[in-house]
Motif scaffolding. Sequence first.
Motif, short mmCIF file in Angstrom:
data_model
loop_
_atom_site.label_atom_id
_atom_site.label_comp_id
_atom_site.label_asym_id
_atom_site.label_seq_id
_atom_site.Cartn_x
_atom_site.Cartn_y
_atom_site.Cartn_z
N PHE A 95 11.06 -0.97 -5.33
CA PHE A 95 10.67 -1.63 -6.58
C PHE A 95 9.16 -1.47 -6.64
N ALA A 96 8.68 -0.66 -7.56
CA ALA A 96 7.25 -0.31 -7.60
C ALA A 96 6.40 -1.57 -7.59
N GLY A 97 5.48 -1.63 -6.64
CA GLY A 97 4.55 -2.75 -6.56
C GLY A 97 4.95 -3.86 -5.62
N LEU A 98 6.22 -3.92 -5.22
CA LEU A 98 6.67 -4.93 -4.26
C LEU A 98 6.92 -4.26 -2.91
N PRO A 99 6.73 -4.99 -1.79
CA PRO A 99 6.92 -4.37 -0.48
C PRO A 99 8.35 -3.90 -0.25
N SER A 100 8.48 -2.78 0.45
CA SER A 100 9.78 -2.29 0.92
C SER A 100 9.78 -2.45 2.42
N THR A 101 10.47 -3.47 2.91
CA THR A 101 10.37 -3.85 4.33
C THR A 101 11.53 -3.39 5.19
N ALA A 102 12.64 -2.96 4.58
CA ALA A 102 13.87 -2.63 5.32
C ALA A 102 14.35 -3.82 6.15
N GLY A 103 13.85 -5.02 5.84
CA GLY A 103 14.27 -6.21 6.57
C GLY A 103 13.67 -6.35 7.95
N TRP A 104 12.76 -5.45 8.32
CA TRP A 104 12.23 -5.33 9.69
C TRP A 104 10.83 -5.94 9.76
N ALA A 105 10.61 -6.84 10.69
CA ALA A 105 9.35 -7.58 10.78
C ALA A 105 8.10 -6.69 10.84
N PRO A 106 8.09 -5.58 11.60
CA PRO A 106 6.88 -4.75 11.63
C PRO A 106 6.51 -4.15 10.27
N GLY A 113 3.18 -7.83 10.01
CA GLY A 113 3.38 -6.38 10.03
C GLY A 113 2.56 -5.70 8.95
N ILE A 114 2.97 -4.51 8.59
CA ILE A 114 2.29 -3.77 7.51
C ILE A 114 3.23 -3.69 6.31
N ASP A 115 2.67 -3.69 5.14
CA ASP A 115 3.48 -3.54 3.93
C ASP A 115 3.51 -2.08 3.49
N LEU A 116 4.71 -1.60 3.16
CA LEU A 116 4.87 -0.31 2.51
C LEU A 116 5.15 -0.59 1.03
N ILE A 117 4.23 -0.21 0.17
CA ILE A 117 4.36 -0.48 -1.26
C ILE A 117 4.70 0.82 -1.98
N PRO A 118 5.90 0.96 -2.51
CA PRO A 118 6.25 2.20 -3.21
C PRO A 118 5.52 2.33 -4.54
N GLU A 119 5.19 3.56 -4.89
CA GLU A 119 4.52 3.81 -6.16
C GLU A 119 5.49 3.84 -7.34
N MET A 353 12.37 11.65 4.55
CA MET A 353 12.43 11.91 3.11
C MET A 353 12.12 10.64 2.31
N TYR A 354 12.62 9.51 2.79
CA TYR A 354 12.36 8.24 2.12
C TYR A 354 10.87 7.90 2.12
N LEU A 355 10.23 8.05 3.27
CA LEU A 355 8.82 7.71 3.39
C LEU A 355 7.96 8.63 2.53
N ARG A 356 8.29 9.90 2.46
CA ARG A 356 7.53 10.83 1.62
C ARG A 356 7.54 10.38 0.16
N ARG A 357 8.68 9.83 -0.28
CA ARG A 357 8.82 9.45 -1.68
C ARG A 357 7.99 8.21 -2.04
N LEU A 358 7.58 7.42 -1.04
CA LEU A 358 6.80 6.23 -1.33
C LEU A 358 5.51 6.55 -2.07
N GLY A 359 4.97 7.72 -1.82
CA GLY A 359 3.74 8.14 -2.50
C GLY A 359 2.53 8.07 -1.58
N PRO A 360 1.48 8.81 -1.92
CA PRO A 360 0.31 8.91 -1.04
C PRO A 360 -0.45 7.61 -0.84
#
Length: 519
Positions: A95-106, A113-119, A353-360
Amino acid sequence: MNAPSPTATDASIDIVELTIADIQRGFAQGRFTAEALARLHLARIETFEPNYNAFTSMNPKALEEARAIDARRAAGEALGPLAGVPVVVKEAMDFAGLPSTAGWAPLAAAVGGIDLIPERDAPVVARLRAAGAVILGKTNIPAFSHDGARANTSWDGPTFNAVDRAIAPGASSSGTATAIAASFAVVGLAEETGGSIQNPAAAQSLVSVKPTFALVPNTGVAPLAGSTRDVVGPHGRTVTDAALLLDVLAGYTAEDPKTVAAIGMVPAGGYAVRLDASALKGARLGLYGAGWRRQELSEECQALYGRTIAEVKSLGATVVEDPFAGTGFADLAQFNGEFDDRGIECIAYDMEMYLRRLGPSAAASSFAALKALVPEDPFGPAGILGGHVATMPVLRASLADPTAVPDLGGFLAARVQYLEMFNAVMTTHRLDALAFPQSSSALPGVFDEASYPATTVSEINIAGLPAVTVPAGRFGNGAPYSLVLVGRLWSEAALLSLAFAYEQATHHRIIPRLVAGPS
């Protein structure tokens, strides 16, 4: 979360068990607005969420988006089929702008942990937006969606069953099921690798569709087996609502090339218009038995299933006892514990492949970059995914180079075996569907160690077959009992119609009585 208080006008709207058709009628009659609906659902979440923990994050623009729908409606614009309908999406979906955590604390900054924010949105989320849905938030899952019974490994803590907090909520789409069962939203997105759509839906007296593999895009969804097994599907309180949501989700997109297989497989006019309350009349249904799996039903489940069989027969169906007997079908399974995990050997490549799609702009956009950022290894001997590495040489090799396409020959051979035997049985007995109890016994408690006693996981996941769950009663411990209908590839329309006929005749949906205040 501070939800805006509903107005006096809003308070006159009863949102419990509200359907998409109810909402469309309400809009057409001018009885309420999208903003009013969103406010009421957010207020209900504010009241009950502390006791159920369905959400990981809320959409801060939900009310703004609802007001935009109202403005477009007032201007006479053509709107999508879900315009103004409150929905939720599973945490694993971008969801663009919200963290994608996979439910995993790191991967959750909220717990260090760190946030992965999809573009950009996952295609299924983009399709919801295009249909006009008001997405209220993202829903809780176990870490890496790696549990079929409960979300207790989530960085955000356990999710509780809306029907009974003491009972396992089903997983991994626990939060979506709880949100829909509790009337926090009207419909929601779930996702399955091994039971994760059907288990939570059945555990919370919901309707669900586990679609044929590749009918619905899963690009932009944190994978467990994205190339082989993962599917996205609906959770709803009625068959009609689940069908309407599938209408929005199904079909080809260039963002997920495997969905080319769905071209020509989506029925003209969609799934909802094909629902038929007389669909069970003349239908031939295969019954559960040792030929499918050597897992006996409990005495209580046998009694409930006996009633279900009597119900479908009274509606005109013919039943066939254990059609897989003598075929060797049950011998195809290779359970690693209680789960046949074939197909998960692609997870490292799929994660790349999933991580590549998150964006630079994302904190990590490759498997290697993520490993450099996060010291914990989920694939290590003590990691949550380590058990698969120990038994899967292909996965071990793939972890050494996640950028290379793994050898999936073994999985593909298993899929062919399953499909050939399944299709032969369906043809020999002229079956329209299988009709099984979704669980073989009453569900375990939310903090028990026992796994979810599903009857169709992982057979249909490896084969890529569709299934629909529909409420069918209740076990003595209060847990819902559900029927699961399984059919040939691309048979969602027929399965939904059979489920609709059963639903309309029996009305077994359990309406939860939620607990407010401190847990």
